[in-house]
Write a protein that holds these residues in place. Structure first.
Motif, PDB file in Angstrom:
ATOM      1  N   GLU A  19       0.929  -1.169   0.125  1.00 27.71           N
ATOM      2  CA  GLU A  19      -0.089  -0.063  -0.016  1.00 27.71           C
ATOM      3  C   GLU A  19       0.853   1.128  -0.037  1.00 27.71           C
ATOM      4  O   GLU A  19       1.945   1.077   0.393  1.00 27.71           O
ATOM      5  N   ALA A  21       2.871   4.378   1.222  1.00 31.47           N
ATOM      6  CA  ALA A  21       3.556   4.555   2.248  1.00 31.47           C
ATOM      7  C   ALA A  21       4.537   5.702   2.371  1.00 31.47           C
ATOM      8  O   ALA A  21       4.902   6.325   1.223  1.00 31.47           O
ATOM      9  N   GLY A  42       3.887   3.642   9.432  1.00 26.77           N
ATOM     10  CA  GLY A  42       4.034   4.660   8.248  1.00 26.77           C
ATOM     11  C   GLY A  42       4.977   4.266   7.216  1.00 26.77           C
ATOM     12  O   GLY A  42       4.822   5.049   6.146  1.00 26.77           O
ATOM     13  N   GLU A  85      -0.516   5.837   7.221  1.00 24.10           N
ATOM     14  CA  GLU A  85      -1.234   5.092   6.344  1.00 24.10           C
ATOM     15  C   GLU A  85      -2.695   5.222   6.487  1.00 24.10           C
ATOM     16  O   GLU A  85      -3.745   5.229   5.812  1.00 24.10           O
ATOM     17  N   ASP A  89      -6.155   6.813   5.189  1.00 18.55           N
ATOM     18  CA  ASP A  89      -7.218   6.009   4.503  1.00 18.55           C
ATOM     19  C   ASP A  89      -8.649   6.558   4.905  1.00 18.55           C
ATOM     20  O   ASP A  89      -9.645   6.269   4.333  1.00 18.55           O
ATOM     21  N   ASN A 763       3.320   3.252  -6.219  1.00 12.03           N
ATOM     22  CA  ASN A 763       2.814   4.159  -4.750  1.00 12.03           C
ATOM     23  C   ASN A 763       3.047   5.530  -5.285  1.00 12.03           C
ATOM     24  O   ASN A 763       3.167   6.475  -4.169  1.00 12.03           O
TER      25      ASN A 763
END
Length: 811
Positions: A19, A21, A42, A85, A89, A763
């Motif tokens: 995901e 970062a 994180g 993160e 979100d 990312n």
């Protein structure tokens, strides 16, 4: 717990891509030897290899809950950590958004000047400025002494750690209920940048970004900034404007200087300013007389507490801001006699805060009472601590990790507030509500029966007689604290470790509190505001001199690397003070709070580190709980004693279906008064009536809190990935006013949120659409007695449905 912080093996990257970062901080890359990998919260989640060597597991979470970097799994405390993160979100913009995911925690920041923060049912209503928060706030190693710092801009955050229970040993006073420890992103080894823009309901626009890195081998910097605008959900139909509309701007500059190979200096400069139309209240349950009186000013006045509409006449506002300058110097000494990896750390900071506000105290279209409030605060703090480890304790057992040091804190606070009579106070004097307040008899209905017309005109005619009519509070306080603290973790054997600690704190407060009635009244000897409030003049100097010893001890049994059990005892302390909002100058002092907590818990990593399951059982007694009681137009402060017991659990599960992670939390609180003999009674019992609340529940202490968050990560064509996540958030029933009036009870309820994100595999960017409170559940955050309308209420609503879209870029 970090939702979505899952690790992926290199050979599984295509099946379950990592995901977005943030770049790792340069100063926190060391890892504990007993762990495979410990990335900072994180950071890019790294793979944790299990005995089989190929199965990915959940990544470690690093916290600084004991003022040194540790795996969350190894800390013998009840701690929940939320990383960058997850903050992105859930589109979190403040600590209220974060608190929904923290078991047994509540943060209400609708009142930016007086936020209410509770952990395990304990907290403080800081509407009275002489109250300090029972939940501490620390950001980047600086402790902040006023609750208003909870509502300063939260941006460029690496993680938020919530430490439950007293944290008096390492973090000092004002942490009897717990602590919020916020860590912002630091200067990275390599140049990096990020930006995030969000737009949502009620024209909510938020933009934040940061850029920086090390420019050479001895100097680096990071500059970050944030702007946030929101029209506000509450509509004032009388003034034709939005209430709680927000305009907030903030910036932070971090400098890193490496003058020597073993010395690191971090300079932190932060500025935040906010302004908003203000007073987030609606009227509720108006009786016939009050409704008839107010409808003569506004025929559209209403008392529906769930429609996000209000009708007060004063154009209230709040302007607030702060600036902080701090420096942290870390000298890596190395070996110092029998001490290894010794660090001498000096942290110093200066901060100032201002608040200017106008509130419509009657929350109505009639101009009866307004509150003007001006606060100025500054603080200076210095902490010097030595950290290190030794091979044993004088030859006994195994290694010892320790931290010890001294702390100095000084603050100056000034409050100037006025309750000012409005032009319609004269007409209000001719109402049943005024007669009820003046006599204490809530059954008077003489004027309602007569149905007198033309009261607004009467008020205008009497306005020159009332003149410059006000009641003024003037409060000053200087606080000085000196403390010594020490804590060590002694690894007795491969399976047992002991953590004792102590803090000795000495604090003095020099203060003066005064109340003065209107000096410029036109009619000699008559002050309508003082008459309404039952106030008189006073001027009282005060001094407090207190010493406290806050011990702590924790015993930990380490079954293996993935399972440990712990038990602990800790004490916490918050100093006493003098009431800054007294109308009479009587019963001014309130005593210091002292809390003692016992905890038993375990932390586990199960099924080859695919399941993290942490649970704590606690029992807390709190002596001299500082309480604020509303009695119509007046407020009183005092002390009570209470007990809270319960449990909190955090769960993170990387399911056998490797695309799906499920996270959750659960909290249970049973918090009751042990003694509160003169507590305020519901208004139905009479104006100014009291009750004994011994054995009764504490307000703002929901029996249960729970969250469940499934996260599905799906690979897509064109080197993309999709992430679907949702939340089911439950909050149990609770009372939202000290008097436990049945009308202030909010029932248990569920709220739901969902998000969908599309990102590329590298990312570099992501796009998210989401929503909060999707069912548009209408509930109250707080319900209190109306200031000048006996039997009516002020209601502050929790947010309704919110939709949003975000764009995030990383370089």
């Amino acid at each position: 717990m970090l939702f979505g912080a899952r690790a992926h093996a290199q050979d599984a990257a295509a099946a379950a891509p990592s995901e977005p970062a943030s770049a790792p901080e340069a100063d926190v890359t060391t890892s504990a030897p007993e762990l495979d990998t410990i990335p900072v919260a994180g950071d890019e989640p790294a793979a944790v290899q299990t005995d089989g060597g190929s199965s990915p597991g959940l990544a470690e979470i690093v916290v600084t809950a004991q003022k040194r970097k540790q795996s969350l799994h190894d800390v013998p405390l009840s701690v929940t950590a939320v990383g960058a993160e997850q903050l992105a979100d859930i589109n979190a913009s403040d600590l209220t958004d974060v608190s929904y995911y923290i078991p047994n925690a509540r943060v209400d920041t609708d009142d930016a000047g007086s936020p209410q923060v509770f952990i395990r049912g304990f907290g403080t209503n800081t509407f009275n400025p002489s109250f300090e928060s029972s939940v501490g706030f620390v950001e980047d190693d600086i402790f902040y002494g006023r609750g208003a710092y909870f509502t300063e801009a939260m941006f460029d955050v690496d993680r938020v750690e919530v430490l439950r229970g007293p944290q008096g040993t390492l973090f000092g006073k004002n942490t009897v209920a717990g602590l919020y420890n916020v860590i912002s992103r630091g200067v990275t080894d390599n140049f990096s940048a990020n930006a995030r823009a969000s737009y949502g309901s009620y024209d909510d626009f938020r933009f934040e970004g940061g850029v920086g890195g090390m420019f050479n081998d001895w100097f680096g910097a990071r500059l970050s900034f944030m702007t946030h605008q929101n029209d506000g959900e509450l509509r004032n139909t009388y003034l034709h404007r939005d209430e709680n509309d927000l305009n907030q701007n903030a910036g932070r500059l971090k400098l890193r200087i490496l003058p020597l190979d073993d010395v690191q200096m971090d300079i932190n400069l932060v500025r935040s300013d906010s302004s908003l139309n203000f007073w987030p209240y609606e009227l509720a349950k108006l009786d016939e007389g009050t409704y008839n009186y107010l409808s003569s000013f506004d025929p559209d006045v209403e008392d529906d507490p769930n429609d996000f509409k209000t009708e007060f006449n004063a154009p209230g506002f709040i302007d607030k801001g702060s600036s902080t300058e701090s420096m942290k110097t870390d000298w890596s000494i190395g070996d110092l006699g029998g001490i290894h990896d010794a660090h001498l750390i000096l942290v110093g900071g200066y901060s100032k805060l201002y608040i200017n506000q106008l509130n419509d105290l009657d929350v109505s279209p009639a101009d009866i009472l307004n509150l003007y409030n001006h606060e100025h605060y500054n603080q200076t703090s210095v902490e010097l601590r030595l950290e290190g480890q030794s091979d044993s304790l004088f030859g006994l057992g195994k290694s010892v990790d320790f931290v010890t040091g001294g702390y100095f804190f000084r603050s100056n606070y000034r409050l100037l507030a006025q309750i000012v009579a409005g032009k319609d106070l004269g007409s209000f004097v001719l109402t049943d509500d005024f007669l009820q307040l003046a006599t204490g008899n809530s059954n008077i209905n003489l004027i309602t029966a007569l149905g007198l017309p033309g009261l607004p005109l009467v008020g205008q005619l009497l306005a020159p007689v009332i003149g410059n009519d006000f009641y003024q509070f003037d409060y000053t306080q200087q606080t000085t604290s000196l403390a010594y603290f020490a804590q060590a973790t002694w690894k007795i054997s491969d399976h047992w470790s002991l953590t004792p600690g102590v803090r000795i704190n000495h604090e003095t407060k020099d203060l003066e509190t005064a109340g003065t009635g209107c000096p410029d009244k036109l009619v000699s000897g008559l002050c309508f505001t003082s008459l309404l409030l039952g106030a008189n003049d006073y001027d009282v100097p005060g001094k407090r001199d207190e010493t406290d010893i806050s011990p702590k001890v924790a015993l930990q049994y380490i079954w293996n690397d993935n399972l440990n059990f712990y038990s602990s005892y800790a004490r916490g302390y918050k100093s006493g003070g003098y009431n800054s909002l007294s109308y009479t100058g009587e019963d001014l002092p309130f005593k210091p709070e002292k809390a003692a907590t016992y905890e038993v818990g375990f932390k586990s990593r199960l099924f080859d580190r695919h399941l993290n399951f942490n649970t704590t059982f606690y029992y807390t007694t709190l002596d001299n709980l500082q309480v604020l009681a509303f009695h119509g137009a007046t407020t009183n402060v005092g002390n009570a004693s209470a007990t809270s017991r319960g449990v909190e659990t955090d769960v993170q599960w990387l399911t056998p279906w490797r695309l799906l992670t499920i996270n959750g939390s659960f909290g249970y609180i049973d918090a009751k008064y042990d003694s509160y003999p003169d507590a305020p009674a519901p208004i139905s019992d009479g104006i100014g009536a009291t009750q004994d609340l011994k054995g009764k529940t504490i307000a703002f202490a929901p029996k249960q809190t729970a969250t469940i968050t499934p996260i599905l990560t799906v690979p897509m064509p064109w080197n993309l990935m999709m992430r679907l996540s949702g939340d089911a958030l439950f909050q149990g029933e609770q009372y939202t006013d000290t008097d436990l009036d049945p009308y202030t009870r909010v029932g248990g309820h569920w709220e739901y949120a969902a998000r969908m994100s599309i990102a590329n595999q590298d990312n570099n960017w992501s796009v998210t659409i989401g929503g909060k409170n999707l069912s548009d559940k209408r509930v109250a955050n707080q319900v209190t007695d109306a200031t000048v309308f006996p039997g009516s209420y002020f209601v502050q609503q929790a947010p309704g449905r919110e939709l949003y879209a975000t764009l995030q870029l990383n370089w």
